[in-house]
Design a protein around this motif. Structure first.
Motif, PDB file in Angstrom:
ATOM      1  N   MET A 124      -5.801  -3.272   2.102  1.00  0.00           N
ATOM      2  CA  MET A 124      -5.290  -3.608   3.421  1.00  0.00           C
ATOM      3  C   MET A 124      -4.025  -2.830   3.742  1.00  0.00           C
ATOM      4  N   GLY A 129      -9.602  -7.094   2.666  1.00  0.00           N
ATOM      5  CA  GLY A 129      -8.803  -6.017   2.099  1.00  0.00           C
ATOM      6  C   GLY A 129      -8.761  -5.961   0.594  1.00  0.00           C
ATOM      7  N   ASN A 185      -9.326  -9.733   9.470  1.00  0.00           N
ATOM      8  CA  ASN A 185      -8.913 -10.207   8.156  1.00  0.00           C
ATOM      9  C   ASN A 185      -8.523 -11.680   8.267  1.00  0.00           C
TER      10      ASN A 185
END
Length: 387
Positions: free
Chosen positions: A351, A309, A336
């Motif tokens: 993100m 992100g 992630n």
């Protein structure tokens, strides 16, 4: 017992139990050998528990097993080095099988005649498999290229599956809702033109396309290699499309096809000119949506995005492109590795902009943590979207 002779140990011990009245056959012997290989006991107490769990089926049989086990393994040291057969141990001994089938100690050597309590038992271990299992819990970022290659066999055992969808093609079935008129009339020729039985059909089902977008920037390079290796080993489908991105989008589907994993990963690095560069997630998503997504590749597909992100561009662009992608894709799964921390919160950056459009967010930072990822790709986590 010679070094590494697990089959001989199991056969001798099983024969002794059988002669003592315990119904031990090849099936129980195989279970005992497998338990010893997987659990790697280092003391006689642990070996005894393995024997009880695999060679008996009722508590009444414990007494017989305990008596034979004590006769066979009495005097073996519980020191791990002695128990595993360390070549630096003080003494050694061999076991043979007597005429009655019970193993007995052979003639001691000169070096072992002074002490009978340091005799050793040698249990061969599946060193390659156990090493891979130990690496399975390690974070992908801490693995070297050689250690990651050792996980190939374990990744081949995984199955990357996507939800099924109905196609326009039909198949014959006994209980379909639609009547197949052509098949019904062809069958009616056998009964003088009278359709005594209606032939039915239903739409064929096929897995949805899997599209993977892997971030290959500096912070994500180890995880991208692991994900590419997973897709190569476990996907096994011609409908999987693979892209990488950092500062630009690169399609690697043809590069990863029909070649050995090590060669495929090397070609992936050569085909992606920005490997380990910066990160422009929004620009990469826009390039995918404009060049591939709206042309049909993402329509009804399962999209897998691997990125932490970090966005060097405008985070607002990430939200705009994720919104476009969510209207095309069947579901979006974001990997992630930073979400493995319970304190992680997607508050800023790319993100935070992408989070509302993800159907599932998983860490998948190690081989042992891939189960939530596989469930998310298959759609089995509807009630637990963000993990």
């Amino acid at each position: 017992m010679g070094r590494g002779d697990l089959a001989g140990l199991v056969a001798a011990f099983g024969a002794a139990l059988h002669d003592a009245g315990l119904p031990v056959g090849p099936d129980r012997g195989e279970r005992f050998a497998r338990a010893v290989t997987l659990l790697r006991p280092t003391t006689t107490a642990e070996l005894h528990r393995c024997a009880r769990a695999t060679l008996t089926c009722h508590p009444e049989q414990f007494e017989i097993l305990d008596r034979v086990f004590d006769a066979v393994f009495r005097g073996y040291a519980d020191d791990p080095a002695d128990f595993r057969g360390d070549p630096n141990a003080a003494g050694t001994s061999t076991t043979t099988t007597s005429a009655g089938g019970t193993p007995s100690a052979g003639p001691p050597s000169a070096s072992s005649s002074t002490s009978s309590s340091t005799r050793e038992i040698e249990i061969p271990m599946a060193t390659v498999g156990s090493a891979a299992e130990r690496l399975a819990g390690r974070d992908f970022a801490t693995l070297t290229a050689e250690e990651l290659a050792e996980l190939m066999d374990l990744m081949h055992r995984l199955a990357v599956a996507t939800p099924l969808r109905r196609t326009r093609r039909m198949r014959a079935t006994a209980f379909g809702n639609a009547v197949d008129l052509r098949a019904t009339l062809r069958r009616a020729r056998r009964t003088g033109g009278h359709p005594l039985r209606l032939m039915r059909r239903e739409p064929r089902l096929r897995p949805r396309r899997l599209v993977a977008l892997c971030d290959i920037s500096g912070s994500m390079e180890p995880y991208a290699r692991a994900m590419l290796q997973l897709l190569y080993c476990a996907a096994g489908t011609s409908r999987a499309e693979v892209f990488t991105f950092a500062t630009r989008l690169t399609r690697l589907t043809k590069v990863l096809a029909r070649t050995r994993p090590a060669v495929a990963l090397a070609r992936a690095g050569q085909a992606a000119p920005d490997w380990s560069g910066g990160t422009r997630i929004g620009a990469a998503l826009k390039a995918f949506n404009d060049g591939y997504g709206r042309r049909g590749m993402a329509r009804g597909a399962v999209v897998l995005i691997v990125s932490d992100g970090w966005e060097t561009g405008d985070p607002a662009q990430v939200g705009v492109e994720m919104s476009r992608l969510s209207r095309l894709a069947h579901r979006i799964v974001w990997v992630n590795p930073r979400t493995q921390s319970p304190r992680y919160r997607p508050l800023v950056g790319g993100m935070a902009a992408a989070w509302p459009y993800c159907d599932a967010v998983v860490s998948a930072h190690s081989l042992a943590s891939l189960a939530p990822l596989l469930a998310a790709l298959e759609g089995r986590d509807r009630h637990a979207a963000h993990q």
